[in-house]
Design an enzyme around this catalytic site. Structure first.
Site, PDB file in Angstrom:
ATOM      1  N   LYS A   1      -4.673 -15.242 -39.458  1.00  0.00           N
ATOM      2  CA  LYS A   1      -5.566 -15.646 -38.376  1.00  0.00           C
ATOM      3  C   LYS A   1      -5.993 -17.092 -38.603  1.00  0.00           C
ATOM      4  CE  LYS A   1     -10.051 -14.421 -37.836  1.00  0.00           C
ATOM      5  NZ  LYS A   1     -10.820 -15.579 -37.382  1.00  0.00           N
TER       6      LYS A   1
ATOM      7  N   ASP B   1      -7.632 -17.593 -33.225  1.00  0.00           N
ATOM      8  CA  ASP B   1      -8.973 -17.086 -32.905  1.00  0.00           C
ATOM      9  C   ASP B   1      -9.855 -18.238 -32.422  1.00  0.00           C
ATOM     10  OD1 ASP B   1     -11.144 -15.413 -32.712  1.00  0.00           O
ATOM     11  OD2 ASP B   1     -11.551 -15.376 -34.871  1.00  0.00           O
TER      12      ASP B   1
ATOM     13  N   LYS C   1     -11.704 -18.082 -29.555  1.00  0.00           N
ATOM     14  CA  LYS C   1     -12.881 -17.545 -28.836  1.00  0.00           C
ATOM     15  C   LYS C   1     -13.249 -18.412 -27.633  1.00  0.00           C
ATOM     16  CE  LYS C   1     -14.928 -15.020 -32.685  1.00  0.00           C
ATOM     17  NZ  LYS C   1     -14.087 -15.414 -33.817  1.00  0.00           N
TER      18      LYS C   1
ATOM     19  N   ASP D   1     -15.663 -20.517 -21.280  1.00  0.00           N
ATOM     20  CA  ASP D   1     -15.929 -21.637 -20.376  1.00  0.00           C
ATOM     21  C   ASP D   1     -15.724 -21.125 -18.955  1.00  0.00           C
ATOM     22  OD1 ASP D   1     -16.190 -24.306 -19.286  1.00  0.00           O
ATOM     23  OD2 ASP D   1     -15.511 -25.084 -21.218  1.00  0.00           O
ATOM     24  N   ILE D   2     -15.732 -22.009 -17.983  1.00  0.00           N
ATOM     25  CA  ILE D   2     -15.515 -21.559 -16.598  1.00  0.00           C
ATOM     26  C   ILE D   2     -14.051 -21.106 -16.453  1.00  0.00           C
ATOM     27  CG2 ILE D   2     -17.356 -23.008 -15.653  1.00  0.00           C
ATOM     28  CD1 ILE D   2     -15.155 -24.936 -14.676  1.00  0.00           C
ATOM     29  N   PRO D   3     -13.785 -20.226 -15.475  1.00  0.00           N
ATOM     30  CA  PRO D   3     -12.430 -19.650 -15.351  1.00  0.00           C
ATOM     31  C   PRO D   3     -11.316 -20.687 -15.348  1.00  0.00           C
ATOM     32  CG  PRO D   3     -13.941 -18.485 -13.896  1.00  0.00           C
ATOM     33  CD  PRO D   3     -14.733 -19.631 -14.474  1.00  0.00           C
ATOM     34  N   ASN D   4     -11.469 -21.778 -14.584  1.00  0.00           N
ATOM     35  CA  ASN D   4     -10.407 -22.779 -14.466  1.00  0.00           C
ATOM     36  C   ASN D   4     -10.089 -23.420 -15.825  1.00  0.00           C
ATOM     37  OD1 ASN D   4      -8.658 -24.510 -12.793  1.00  0.00           O
ATOM     38  ND2 ASN D   4     -10.048 -26.131 -13.494  1.00  0.00           N
TER      39      ASN D   4
ATOM     40  N   THR E   1     -19.288  -9.469 -34.872  1.00  0.00           N
ATOM     41  CA  THR E   1     -19.672  -8.517 -35.930  1.00  0.00           C
ATOM     42  C   THR E   1     -20.829  -9.038 -36.783  1.00  0.00           C
ATOM     43  OG1 THR E   1     -17.793  -9.400 -37.161  1.00  0.00           O
ATOM     44  CG2 THR E   1     -17.499  -7.252 -36.152  1.00  0.00           C
TER      45      THR E   1
ATOM     46  N   GLY F   1     -11.238 -11.881 -44.193  1.00  0.00           N
ATOM     47  CA  GLY F   1     -11.316 -13.256 -44.666  1.00  0.00           C
ATOM     48  C   GLY F   1     -11.774 -13.330 -46.100  1.00  0.00           C
ATOM     49  N   ARG F   2     -13.082 -13.529 -46.291  1.00  0.00           N
ATOM     50  CA  ARG F   2     -13.621 -13.809 -47.630  1.00  0.00           C
ATOM     51  C   ARG F   2     -13.312 -12.772 -48.704  1.00  0.00           C
ATOM     52  NH1 ARG F   2     -19.144 -15.413 -44.803  1.00  0.00           N
ATOM     53  NH2 ARG F   2     -18.204 -13.894 -43.396  1.00  0.00           N
TER      54      ARG F   2
HETATM   55  O1  C5P Z   1     -14.715 -13.643 -44.105  1.00  0.00           O
HETATM   56  P1  C5P Z   1     -14.754 -12.513 -43.123  1.00  0.00           P
HETATM   57  O2  C5P Z   1     -13.916 -11.330 -43.524  1.00  0.00           O
HETATM   58  O3  C5P Z   1     -16.162 -12.124 -42.725  1.00  0.00           O
HETATM   59  O4  C5P Z   1     -14.043 -13.137 -41.836  1.00  0.00           O
HETATM   60  C1  C5P Z   1     -14.009 -12.488 -40.601  1.00  0.00           C
HETATM   61  C2  C5P Z   1     -13.232 -13.337 -39.649  1.00  0.00           C
HETATM   62  O5  C5P Z   1     -13.211 -12.695 -38.385  1.00  0.00           O
HETATM   63  C3  C5P Z   1     -13.806 -14.741 -39.422  1.00  0.00           C
HETATM   64  O6  C5P Z   1     -12.700 -15.622 -39.321  1.00  0.00           O
HETATM   65  C4  C5P Z   1     -14.527 -14.644 -38.096  1.00  0.00           C
HETATM   66  O7  C5P Z   1     -14.444 -15.855 -37.363  1.00  0.00           O
HETATM   67  C5  C5P Z   1     -13.741 -13.547 -37.387  1.00  0.00           C
HETATM   68  N1  C5P Z   1     -14.471 -12.751 -36.407  1.00  0.00           N
HETATM   69  C6  C5P Z   1     -15.609 -12.026 -36.697  1.00  0.00           C
HETATM   70  N2  C5P Z   1     -16.252 -11.306 -35.729  1.00  0.00           N
HETATM   71  C7  C5P Z   1     -15.772 -11.264 -34.482  1.00  0.00           C
HETATM   72  C8  C5P Z   1     -14.600 -11.953 -34.175  1.00  0.00           C
HETATM   73  C9  C5P Z   1     -13.955 -12.680 -35.176  1.00  0.00           C
HETATM   74  O8  C5P Z   1     -16.037 -12.028 -37.849  1.00  0.00           O
HETATM   75  N3  C5P Z   1     -16.341 -10.507 -33.576  1.00  0.00           N
END
Ligand code: C5P
Length: 246
Positions: A41, A68, A70, A73-76, A126, A216-217
């Site tokens: 990602k 990712d 995210k 913004d406006i639809p266009n 999350t 991620g982490r």
């Molecule tokens: O480090 P960690 O496991 O918390 O990373 C979660 C990843 O998922 C991050 O890159 C974060 O931007 C992404 N993310 C998230 N919650 C969302 C959508 C994406 O944590 N709802």
């Protein structure tokens, strides 16, 4: 492609979040994992620093890329951004469901062009809990708000959603077996929670119906990222084996 909750290959069920400030640091992590992962990602931090060049590099090495960004913004403008991202070679791209039905419909229309990524609607981050939602004027619970946005995304033609493991079973029930449900906030037992609020272990997220887990982490900040990845893939594999026997 992790197209549903039925793919039994654990490598198709894990995306490692490359939240790094530059391509060199991200590549060190990619190399350290030695092809054990199929999905990476690329989020805002890395994309704004390294751009499509880095996405192409991952593609050329045979990896699938989840971009990712995210979009919100406006639809266009969002539709234009979706068209631009088609050049990147990414397989998945996120937009915010809270941008509304018109925005998601415009994005879905733009993503019909050949070579476009599949779109995922981010429901409620999350990192947000009920208190944070109230702070931005949303009095619904995270579970209700996620379900509302997931249904709106589906009606707007979006093929997948991002939510937490706490809501994935309800979203799965509402959107069907083929919907791609992507779950961040994954924390193997004993790992640091950080800024996440709605979390679950890899096994629980898979058991509840997740298609693809984002980690991620717990991997990138592990003293041994390859070992951490191996442990997560094993946990996913065991849960998939257990689920397929039911
Ligand atoms: O480090 P960690 O496991 O918390 O990373 C979660 C990843 O998922 C991050 O890159 C974060 O931007 C992404 N993310 C998230 N919650 C969302 C959508 C994406 O944590 N709802």
């Amino acid at each position: 492609m992790a197209s549903s909750d039925r793919n039994l290959d654990p490598r198709q069920r894990l995306a490692v979040a490359l939240d790094y400030p530059d391509a060199e640091a991200a590549l060190r992590l990619v190399d350290s994992l030695d092809n054990t992962c199929q999905w990476f990602k690329v989020g805002m931090e890395l994309y704004y620093a390294a751009g499509n060049h880095f996405v192409h590099l991952l593609r050329n090495r045979g990896f699938d890329v989840f971009l990712d960004l995210k979009l919100y913004d406006i639809p266009n403008t969002v539709a234009g951004a979706v068209r631009s991202v088609t050049q990147s070679g990414a397989s998945l791209l996120t937009i915010h469901a809270s941008g509304g039905a018109a925005m998601m419909t415009a994005a879905a229309e733009a993503a019909k062009a050949p070579g476009s990524p599949r779109l995922l609607a981010v429901t409620v981050l999350t990192s947000m809990d009920a208190t944070e939602l109230t702070g931005i004027g949303i009095t619904a619970s995270p579970a209700d708000q996620v379900l509302r946005l997931a249904k709106l995304a589906k009606q707007s033609g979006i093929e997948g959603m991002v939510c937490s493991a706490e809501e994935v079973a309800a979203v799965r029930a509402a959107t069907g077996p083929e919907t791609l449900l992507v779950i961040p906030g994954i924390r193997p037992a004993g790992s640091a929670i950080g800024d996440q609020k709605r979390i679950a272990t890899p096994a629980d997220a898979i058991a509840n119906g997740a298609s693809l887990l984002v980690v991620g982490r717990p991997i990138t900040r592990a003293t041994d990222p390859a070992a951490a990845t191996h442990a997560i893939l094993t946990e996913i594999e065991e849960q998939l084996a257990c689920g397929s026997k039911k």
